[in-house]
Write a protein that holds these residues in place. Structure first.
Motif, mmCIF file in Angstrom:
data_model
loop_
_atom_site.group_PDB
_atom_site.id
_atom_site.type_symbol
_atom_site.label_atom_id
_atom_site.label_comp_id
_atom_site.label_asym_id
_atom_site.label_seq_id
_atom_site.Cartn_x
_atom_site.Cartn_y
_atom_site.Cartn_z
ATOM 1 N N GLY A 51 5.787 -4.251 -9.916
ATOM 2 C CA GLY A 51 4.218 -4.373 -10.389
ATOM 3 C C GLY A 51 4.285 -4.034 -11.866
ATOM 4 N N THR A 52 3.092 -4.165 -12.569
ATOM 5 C CA THR A 52 2.675 -3.789 -14.092
ATOM 6 C C THR A 52 2.221 -2.484 -14.112
ATOM 7 O OG1 THR A 52 2.084 -6.134 -14.150
ATOM 8 C CG2 THR A 52 1.401 -4.651 -15.828
ATOM 9 N N TRP A 53 3.070 -1.866 -14.969
ATOM 10 C CA TRP A 53 2.600 -0.359 -15.430
ATOM 11 C C TRP A 53 2.026 -0.493 -16.581
ATOM 12 C CZ3 TRP A 53 2.950 3.826 -12.570
ATOM 13 C CH2 TRP A 53 3.890 3.834 -11.204
ATOM 14 N N HIS A 54 0.742 0.167 -16.747
ATOM 15 C CA HIS A 54 -0.175 0.271 -18.084
ATOM 16 C C HIS A 54 0.219 1.799 -18.542
ATOM 17 C CE1 HIS A 54 -1.886 -3.266 -17.101
ATOM 18 N NE2 HIS A 54 -2.242 -2.854 -15.654
ATOM 19 N N GLN A 55 0.023 1.920 -19.845
ATOM 20 C CA GLN A 55 0.387 3.200 -20.314
ATOM 21 C C GLN A 55 -0.652 3.892 -21.441
ATOM 22 O OE1 GLN A 55 4.858 2.029 -21.792
ATOM 23 N NE2 GLN A 55 4.669 4.188 -21.368
ATOM 24 N N TYR A 116 4.026 8.619 -19.146
ATOM 25 C CA TYR A 116 2.955 8.608 -18.345
ATOM 26 C C TYR A 116 2.628 6.901 -18.047
ATOM 27 C CZ TYR A 116 0.639 13.060 -19.301
ATOM 28 O OH TYR A 116 0.723 14.453 -19.314
ATOM 29 N N GLY A 117 2.351 6.574 -16.959
ATOM 30 C CA GLY A 117 1.908 5.131 -16.443
ATOM 31 C C GLY A 117 1.182 5.096 -15.443
ATOM 32 N N TYR A 118 0.077 4.163 -15.276
ATOM 33 C CA TYR A 118 -0.581 3.971 -14.001
ATOM 34 C C TYR A 118 -0.605 2.241 -13.562
ATOM 35 C CZ TYR A 118 -3.928 2.157 -17.238
ATOM 36 O OH TYR A 118 -4.850 1.238 -17.968
ATOM 37 N N GLN A 119 -0.650 2.142 -12.221
ATOM 38 C CA GLN A 119 -0.608 0.820 -11.877
ATOM 39 C C GLN A 119 -1.765 0.629 -10.819
ATOM 40 O OE1 GLN A 119 2.709 -0.374 -8.841
ATOM 41 N NE2 GLN A 119 3.536 -0.986 -10.701
ATOM 42 N N ASP A 123 -4.419 -1.733 -2.787
ATOM 43 C CA ASP A 123 -5.002 -0.799 -2.192
ATOM 44 C C ASP A 123 -5.103 0.536 -2.817
ATOM 45 O OD1 ASP A 123 -5.527 -2.381 0.057
ATOM 46 O OD2 ASP A 123 -3.400 -1.935 0.920
ATOM 47 N N ASP A 124 -4.502 0.810 -3.748
ATOM 48 C CA ASP A 124 -4.533 2.269 -4.298
ATOM 49 C C ASP A 124 -4.196 1.946 -5.866
ATOM 50 O OD1 ASP A 124 -1.775 1.672 -4.542
ATOM 51 O OD2 ASP A 124 -1.461 3.033 -2.917
ATOM 52 N N LEU A 125 -4.523 3.042 -6.777
ATOM 53 C CA LEU A 125 -3.821 3.288 -8.009
ATOM 54 C C LEU A 125 -2.810 4.175 -7.865
ATOM 55 C CD1 LEU A 125 -5.988 4.025 -11.151
ATOM 56 C CD2 LEU A 125 -4.277 5.630 -10.641
ATOM 57 N N VAL A 126 -1.453 4.064 -8.669
ATOM 58 C CA VAL A 126 -0.558 4.798 -8.613
ATOM 59 C C VAL A 126 -0.487 5.377 -9.977
ATOM 60 C CG1 VAL A 126 1.882 4.961 -8.284
ATOM 61 C CG2 VAL A 126 0.844 3.491 -6.666
ATOM 62 N N VAL A 139 -3.505 7.028 -5.189
ATOM 63 C CA VAL A 139 -4.717 7.470 -4.911
ATOM 64 C C VAL A 139 -5.501 6.168 -4.199
ATOM 65 C CG1 VAL A 139 -7.135 8.207 -5.622
ATOM 66 C CG2 VAL A 139 -4.905 8.926 -6.896
ATOM 67 N N PRO A 140 -5.731 6.357 -2.874
ATOM 68 C CA PRO A 140 -6.463 5.073 -2.393
ATOM 69 C C PRO A 140 -7.897 4.621 -2.811
ATOM 70 C CG PRO A 140 -5.402 6.445 -0.801
ATOM 71 C CD PRO A 140 -5.557 7.172 -1.942
ATOM 72 N N TYR A 141 -8.078 3.613 -3.124
ATOM 73 C CA TYR A 141 -9.437 3.226 -3.530
ATOM 74 C C TYR A 141 -10.778 3.789 -2.886
ATOM 75 C CZ TYR A 141 -6.949 -0.165 -6.591
ATOM 76 O OH TYR A 141 -6.066 -0.403 -7.375
ATOM 77 N N GLY A 142 -10.419 3.830 -1.644
ATOM 78 C CA GLY A 142 -11.402 4.184 -0.632
ATOM 79 C C GLY A 142 -11.501 5.647 -0.579
ATOM 80 N N ARG A 143 -10.611 6.589 -1.315
ATOM 81 C CA ARG A 143 -10.784 8.165 -1.244
ATOM 82 C C ARG A 143 -11.415 8.570 -2.466
ATOM 83 N NH1 ARG A 143 -7.423 10.513 2.179
ATOM 84 N NH2 ARG A 143 -8.743 12.587 1.691
ATOM 85 N N MET A 144 -11.639 7.586 -3.449
ATOM 86 C CA MET A 144 -12.280 8.211 -4.732
ATOM 87 C C MET A 144 -13.732 8.160 -4.492
ATOM 88 S SD MET A 144 -10.572 5.423 -7.405
ATOM 89 C CE MET A 144 -8.903 4.858 -7.467
ATOM 90 N N GLN A 145 -14.123 9.441 -5.171
ATOM 91 C CA GLN A 145 -15.632 10.254 -4.956
ATOM 92 C C GLN A 145 -16.382 10.072 -6.266
ATOM 93 O OE1 GLN A 145 -15.226 13.819 -2.960
ATOM 94 N NE2 GLN A 145 -15.387 12.822 -0.888
ATOM 95 N N LEU A 146 -15.407 10.187 -7.372
ATOM 96 C CA LEU A 146 -15.987 10.342 -8.510
ATOM 97 C C LEU A 146 -15.177 10.069 -9.941
ATOM 98 C CD1 LEU A 146 -18.278 11.394 -10.619
ATOM 99 C CD2 LEU A 146 -16.998 13.865 -10.651
ATOM 100 N N ILE A 147 -15.570 9.249 -10.746
ATOM 101 C CA ILE A 147 -14.731 8.836 -11.643
ATOM 102 C C ILE A 147 -15.312 9.222 -12.984
ATOM 103 C CG2 ILE A 147 -13.638 6.892 -12.904
ATOM 104 C CD1 ILE A 147 -13.687 5.168 -10.341
#
Length: 202
Positions: A51-55, A116-119, A123-126, A139-147
């Protein structure tokens, strides 16, 4: 009305564009960021996976360096004042400890920021960080309560922001520092849209 022939891109520009497309780079999420995630040298390191990692933005390093240097200068000024005017030589012991920690932070910050990196997966954000102490959180998208997006005066001056994801379990919450302002807003909107399609309570 005549059609003007389309001017071909230079070879170097075309190669860069093709490479970005092949790597899955995004014009907004990857604007003014580092090129790749730095991994520890140990063979026992946690793998990056597919997958693609953003920095983070390169400006994040400058913000951290300026903040740390300002703290170091303040500590030294206080130590000098206490030593010269109040004749308290013991102040150099804690001042020396803090100065060493600040110097260590200044040395590590450029490499640490590139770890640091995120993907964004289906189904989720890594999120991953760390060199000596690695951490990878999904972090599963369905478990996010606040951004939440926050940025201080120095962050605004360099055009970066911090994005915080709050979940039902505090231990799985994620804070991504040093994102370009536009990337943070785009990521927030994307995560909200995904969460809404999955009927979450955002």
């Amino acid at each position: 009305m005549t059609n003007t022939p389309e001017t071909p891109l230079p070879d170097s520009t075309r190669r860069a564009t093709d490479a970005d497309a092949a790597a899955g780079r995004d014009e907004v999420l990857d604007a003014a960021t580092f090129d790749r995630v730095v991994e520890p040298r140990s063979v026992a390191r946690l793998p990056l996976g597919d997958g693609t990692w953003h920095q983070l933005a390169r400006a994040y390093v400058w913000v951290r360096m300026i903040s740390t240097a300002a703290l170091l200068a303040a500590v030294l000024v206080v130590a000098v004042v206490l030593h010269v005017w109040l004749h308290q030589p013991w102040v150099w012991i804690p001042a020396g400890v803090v100065s060493l920690l600040c110097a260590w932070t200044l040395v590590l910050t450029p490499r640490q920021a590139r770890a640091y990196g995120y993907q964004l997966r289906r189904d989720d954000l890594v999120f991953r960080r760390g060199i000596l102490w690695q951490r990878i959180v999904a972090v599963p998208y369905g478990r996010m309560q606040l951004i939440d997006i926050t940025h201080g005066p120095l962050d605004r001056g360099f055009g970066i922001a911090q994005l915080k994801l709050v979940t039902a379990a505090a231990s799985t919450g994620v804070t991504i520092p040093g994102l370009p302002q536009e990337a943070a807003e785009r990521l927030r909107d994307t995560l909200v849209d995904v969460a809404e399609t999955r009927r979450t309570g955002l």
